[in-house]
Design an enzyme around this catalytic site. Structure first.
Site, PDB file in Angstrom:
ATOM      1  N   HIS A 137       0.828  -1.212   0.000  1.00  0.00           N
ATOM      2  CA  HIS A 137       0.000   0.000   0.000  1.00  0.00           C
ATOM      3  C   HIS A 137       0.864   1.265   0.000  1.00  0.00           C
ATOM      4  O   HIS A 137       0.666   2.171  -0.823  1.00  0.00           O
ATOM      5  CB  HIS A 137      -0.902  -0.042   1.239  1.00  0.00           C
ATOM      6  CG  HIS A 137      -1.747   1.176   1.453  1.00  0.00           C
ATOM      7  ND1 HIS A 137      -3.094   1.197   1.150  1.00  0.00           N
ATOM      8  CD2 HIS A 137      -1.463   2.400   1.959  1.00  0.00           C
ATOM      9  CE1 HIS A 137      -3.600   2.390   1.459  1.00  0.00           C
ATOM     10  NE2 HIS A 137      -2.624   3.130   1.955  1.00  0.00           N
ATOM     11  N   GLU A 138       1.816   1.336   0.921  1.00  0.00           N
ATOM     12  CA  GLU A 138       2.644   2.536   1.017  1.00  0.00           C
ATOM     13  C   GLU A 138       3.531   2.705  -0.216  1.00  0.00           C
ATOM     14  O   GLU A 138       3.820   3.829  -0.633  1.00  0.00           O
ATOM     15  CB  GLU A 138       3.488   2.506   2.292  1.00  0.00           C
ATOM     16  CG  GLU A 138       2.688   2.484   3.585  1.00  0.00           C
ATOM     17  CD  GLU A 138       1.742   3.666   3.741  1.00  0.00           C
ATOM     18  OE1 GLU A 138       1.970   4.725   3.099  1.00  0.00           O
ATOM     19  OE2 GLU A 138       0.763   3.533   4.497  1.00  0.00           O
ATOM     20  N   HIS A 141       1.643   4.595  -2.779  1.00  0.00           N
ATOM     21  CA  HIS A 141       1.767   6.044  -2.598  1.00  0.00           C
ATOM     22  C   HIS A 141       3.114   6.545  -3.121  1.00  0.00           C
ATOM     23  O   HIS A 141       3.181   7.579  -3.796  1.00  0.00           O
ATOM     24  CB  HIS A 141       1.646   6.414  -1.116  1.00  0.00           C
ATOM     25  CG  HIS A 141       0.280   6.245  -0.540  1.00  0.00           C
ATOM     26  ND1 HIS A 141      -0.862   6.643  -1.188  1.00  0.00           N
ATOM     27  CD2 HIS A 141      -0.131   5.727   0.659  1.00  0.00           C
ATOM     28  CE1 HIS A 141      -1.915   6.386  -0.432  1.00  0.00           C
ATOM     29  NE2 HIS A 141      -1.502   5.830   0.686  1.00  0.00           N
TER      30      HIS A 141
END
Length: 210
Positions: A137-138, A141
């Site tokens: 997920h990170e 980003h």
């Protein structure tokens, strides 16, 4: 086009044992495999470039945006703009992780990378979040993706094929809710850029991949 991303893990700990944050090499290697599985459709391959370990109780319990957060990243970052730096800590707030966006390189290049709670790594202490999806997920980003719910109903996460979503989803709903009934599509509860349990996450949309 195949993209290869070197990964440096910076393991912050308060002692020698794994339960004190000193994550084992095998866990980090597992995390690389999970990253590669998630990003294979985008032709992105992650390779382990290095692991370093730092014993520092203040850094270990950093919070998002704190001086300790900036200090640890500024001191340990390795490689260049094409290198993913992953800092593993035990945040003193409720965050599982955070990331800098690629456009932050202009002003904050020295602290580029992602920070994650080491207990969310594969086999970690968090039963709903221990399959390595926090790093997936990170990293999304870090590569420029917003949350699927970032701007709510009628908003735009800059990806045309992600359904509008009013708020984050949690757990693993048996049926996807429709938090934006006036917009097309059910909430993307299996998307890596939402907040459900790790076991519920398994996809990026074609638009996100592009």
């Amino acid at each position: 086009e195949q993209i290869t991303v070197p990964v440096y893990f910076h393991v912050i700990n308060i002692g020698s044992r794994a339960d004190q944050g000193n994550v084992e090499d095998g866990t980090l290697e597992d995390q690389i495999r999970i990253l590669n599985r998630a990003y294979k459709p985008a032709n992105v391959t992650f390779t382990l470039a290095g692991i370093d370990r730092t014993t520092n109780s203040q850094w270990m319990n950093s919070e998002l945006g704190s001086q300790e957060d900036w200090d640890l990243r500024g001191a340990l970052r390795a490689g260049s703009a094409d290198t993913l730096n992953v800092y593993t800590i035990a945040p003193s707030d409720s965050n599982l992780g955070w990331s800098q966006y690629p456009w932050d390189l202009v002003t904050d290049g020295a602290t580029d990378g992602i920070v994650v709670d080491y207990r969310s790594l594969p086999g970690g202490e968090y039963p709903e979040y221990n399959l390595g999806m926090t790093v997936v997920h990170e990293t999304g980003h870090w590569m420029g993706l917003y949350h699927t719910f970032e701007f709510g109903c009628g908003g735009n996460d800059d990806v045309a094929d992600t359904p509008a979503e009013d708020t984050a989803n949690f757990g693993c709903p048996a049926v996807a809710p429709d938090s934006c009934p006036n917009d097309e599509g059910l909430d993307p509860i299996h998307n890596y850029m939402d907040y459900p349990d790790d076991a519920c996450l398994y996809e990026f949309t074609p638009g996100q991949i592009e």
